[in-house]
Design an enzyme around this catalytic site. Sequence first.
Site, PDB file in Angstrom:
ATOM      1  N   ASP A 134      91.400 154.249  59.356  1.00  0.00           N
ATOM      2  CA  ASP A 134      91.319 153.674  58.064  1.00  0.00           C
ATOM      3  C   ASP A 134      92.728 153.379  57.587  1.00  0.00           C
ATOM      4  O   ASP A 134      93.150 152.317  56.795  1.00  0.00           O
ATOM      5  CB  ASP A 134      90.697 154.531  57.022  1.00  0.00           C
ATOM      6  CG  ASP A 134      89.170 154.533  57.273  1.00  0.00           C
ATOM      7  OD1 ASP A 134      88.720 153.776  58.166  1.00  0.00           O
ATOM      8  OD2 ASP A 134      88.478 154.612  56.250  1.00  0.00           O
ATOM      9  N   CYS A 177      87.000 160.971  62.613  1.00  0.00           N
ATOM     10  CA  CYS A 177      87.550 160.267  61.561  1.00  0.00           C
ATOM     11  C   CYS A 177      86.366 159.538  60.558  1.00  0.00           C
ATOM     12  O   CYS A 177      85.076 159.830  60.840  1.00  0.00           O
ATOM     13  CB  CYS A 177      88.511 159.146  61.940  1.00  0.00           C
ATOM     14  SG  CYS A 177      90.228 160.099  62.338  1.00  0.00           S
ATOM     15  N   ASP A 178      86.898 158.976  59.421  1.00  0.00           N
ATOM     16  CA  ASP A 178      86.001 158.762  58.557  1.00  0.00           C
ATOM     17  C   ASP A 178      84.615 158.108  58.620  1.00  0.00           C
ATOM     18  O   ASP A 178      83.463 158.757  58.404  1.00  0.00           O
ATOM     19  CB  ASP A 178      86.580 157.800  57.502  1.00  0.00           C
ATOM     20  CG  ASP A 178      88.002 158.249  56.978  1.00  0.00           C
ATOM     21  OD1 ASP A 178      88.682 158.919  57.756  1.00  0.00           O
ATOM     22  OD2 ASP A 178      88.204 157.894  55.835  1.00  0.00           O
ATOM     23  N   LYS A 179      84.374 157.013  59.538  1.00  0.00           N
ATOM     24  CA  LYS A 179      82.960 156.531  59.494  1.00  0.00           C
ATOM     25  C   LYS A 179      82.300 157.020  60.954  1.00  0.00           C
ATOM     26  O   LYS A 179      81.203 156.827  61.178  1.00  0.00           O
ATOM     27  CB  LYS A 179      83.167 154.929  59.499  1.00  0.00           C
ATOM     28  CG  LYS A 179      83.861 154.280  58.396  1.00  0.00           C
ATOM     29  CD  LYS A 179      83.392 154.665  56.963  1.00  0.00           C
ATOM     30  CE  LYS A 179      84.682 154.503  56.068  1.00  0.00           C
ATOM     31  NZ  LYS A 179      86.040 154.991  56.279  1.00  0.00           N
ATOM     32  N   CYS A 201      93.668 163.239  59.114  1.00  0.00           N
ATOM     33  CA  CYS A 201      94.900 163.401  58.238  1.00  0.00           C
ATOM     34  C   CYS A 201      94.326 164.640  57.261  1.00  0.00           C
ATOM     35  O   CYS A 201      93.063 164.859  56.773  1.00  0.00           O
ATOM     36  CB  CYS A 201      94.833 162.128  57.343  1.00  0.00           C
ATOM     37  SG  CYS A 201      95.588 160.968  58.272  1.00  0.00           S
ATOM     38  N   GLU A 240      88.284 150.283  51.118  1.00  0.00           N
ATOM     39  CA  GLU A 240      89.079 151.369  50.446  1.00  0.00           C
ATOM     40  C   GLU A 240      90.141 150.963  49.625  1.00  0.00           C
ATOM     41  O   GLU A 240      90.813 149.737  50.047  1.00  0.00           O
ATOM     42  CB  GLU A 240      89.289 152.716  51.419  1.00  0.00           C
ATOM     43  CG  GLU A 240      88.271 153.254  51.828  1.00  0.00           C
ATOM     44  CD  GLU A 240      88.730 154.646  52.711  1.00  0.00           C
ATOM     45  OE1 GLU A 240      87.811 155.397  52.861  1.00  0.00           O
ATOM     46  OE2 GLU A 240      90.015 154.601  52.841  1.00  0.00           O
ATOM     47  N   SER A 277      89.848 155.779  49.135  1.00  0.00           N
ATOM     48  CA  SER A 277      89.977 156.781  50.292  1.00  0.00           C
ATOM     49  C   SER A 277      89.855 158.092  49.704  1.00  0.00           C
ATOM     50  O   SER A 277      90.070 158.397  48.410  1.00  0.00           O
ATOM     51  CB  SER A 277      91.400 156.638  50.708  1.00  0.00           C
ATOM     52  OG  SER A 277      91.943 157.678  51.448  1.00  0.00           O
TER      53      SER A 277
END
Length: 553
Positions: free
Chosen positions: A78, A119-121, A192, A443, A469
Site C-alpha cells: 500500500d 500485509c493489508d489486503k 510497518c 486510502e 490507512s
Amino acid sequence: MRSDNVKKGVPTAPNRSLFYALGYTKEELERPLIGVVCSYNEIVPGHMNLDKIAEAVKAGIRAAGGTPIEFPAIAVCDGIAMGHVGMKYSLVTRDLIADSTEAMAIAHQFDGLVMIPNCDKNVPGLLMAAARVNIPTIFCSGGPMLAGRLNDGRRTCLSHMFEAVGGYYAGKLNEAGVEEYEENACPTCGSCSGMYTANSMNCLTEAIGMGLRGNGTIPAVWSARLRLAKHAGMQIMELVKRDIRPRDIMTEAAFHNAETVDMALGCSTNTMLHLPAIAHECGIELDLDMSNEISSKTPNLCHLAPAGDTYMEDLEGAGGVHAVMAELNKKGLLDTSVMTCTGKTLAENLEGVVNRNPELIRPIDNPYSPDGGIAVLKGNLAPEGCVVKRSAVSAEMMRHEGPARVFNSEDEAIEAIYAGKIVAGDVVVIRYEGPKGGPGMREMLNPTSAICGMGLGESMALITDGRFSGATRGASIGHVCPEAAQGGPIAFVQEGDRIAIDIPACKIELLVDSDTLAARKAAWVCPEPKIKTGYLARYAKLVTSAARGAVLE
C-alpha cells in the site's frame, strides 16, 4: 483424506503420475497433503521474508507427518501504491487473493492449509478464502517491522515519514530532513511498525482464533517468528486429525471477540471493511451498529502508533494480543468458550497469561478511554454510517463544525493542501473515491499526513467516501455511505456548507435543510466512470457498499 481424490486407486493413476513428475514419492503421497499459501514477493517489505517463514512452516508439517506443497498468493504494498492510480488496485486484490486461493485449494484437493500473509489486503483475502474453502487451516503471518530511529535517537515509523512530506510543504522541514526520515523510517522487513492495517489484521487473526499466540506481534526479524512458523506447521496436522475447520473457529461469538479486541487495541478503520467481509464468507452478517455497541462497553487499552509513540515490538514485550485479551477477560468482555486453532478454547489459551507492561497495555480499570478505539458515525451526511479512528483523534477535534471544502478526487484535494489553500477550521470533503466511484476505494494517507505534517491535524477534519490507512491520525472520517457514486448525500455537499461532527455522540450532520438537499439530489447527474475497462471496471459493477464490507455480488 480429501487428497485421496487425487492420489488413491487406479482411476487416479494419471493424477499420481503428475505428482511423480513433481518429484513426490509414494511415501509422501501416503501422508496428508497440506497446501502452504505463501505471499512472498520482492516488492512488499512485509513479504520479503516470507520464503523463510514458508520453509519453517514446511519443516513443521514434515515433522508432524504431513507433506507440504507450496503455492503463491499476490500482495500489493500500500505504501508504494499510495498517491497514484496504483492505490485503486489495493482493496480490490482482497477478492483476487480469496478467489485464486479458493481455486488452488479445491482444484488440488488439499487436506489442510497454512496461510502465510502479512500485509493489508493479503490477510483478509486469505481469511475470506479460508472461510470459503472451509478445510482445516491455520495462519502464520510474516511479523511486524521494527521501529526506526532518527539520528537523535527518537524512534520513528512510516506515518512519520508521510507527515514529514507535509512538514516540507509547510516549510517546517528541508529536503535533508525528509531524507533522514526516508532512510530511517522502515529499517527492517515486516509489516510497518505501528498499529496500521496489516498489524491490525494480523492481531485480529490471533484474536479470532486463526493464528497462534504471537502471530500479530512477534517481529519479523526475530528467530521466535521462525519457531512460531514451525509450530504452525505442526499444529495444522492436529487440526487435520481432529477436522477442526475455519467455520468451527470463526463463529459469530469469535467475530464479536475480534471486534472487542479491535476496540481495545485501537486498530485501523480498515477492520470495519475486512471483518464484515470475512464474516460474510462464514455466512455471518456483521452490522456496523454492533461496532458502536461493542465500543460503548470496551475500554481502549493501547495507544500504539499512530495514536501514540509505542510500536508492535513493545506490544509483544508486554505480552501481545493475548495479554490484551486477558485484561478484557477480567470484565467478562470476551466469550472464552470459543474454539481456536490451538485445538483448545480461548479460556484454556488465556490461562496464566499476564500483562507484563501496564504502561503499554493499560489495566482494564485504568484505560485511555472508557470507549473503544473506533467509532461509527451516522447522520444525514452518512445515513448508512462512516468510520473514524477515535483513539487517534485529539480532544480538540472530538467535536467540530466548519465549512466544507469540496473535492471530487484525492488528487484535487492534495494539490490544494500542498498549495496552502486549506486552513484551520475547514472540513475537507473528498468524494467519488468509494468502492464504485474510485473505483477501488483508495486510502487517503497522503492528504491526512500532509494535514498533520503542516500542523493542521488538531484544527480541521477530512471526510471521504474513500478510506484511510491505519497510519492515519486526526479527525479523518472515511467509508461515508452511501458513497457519492451511488447518489449518497456526500454527492450533494457544496463549497462552504457547514458540517458538524460529534464523535462522542457518533453523529455527523450536513447543516443544510432537507428541501435544499432534495433539490440538489434532483439536479444531480452521476459522473462518467473513471475507469471503463479491465478488472477495476468489472469490480465497480460487482462491489457493494463499504457498510457491508465492500463485498462482491
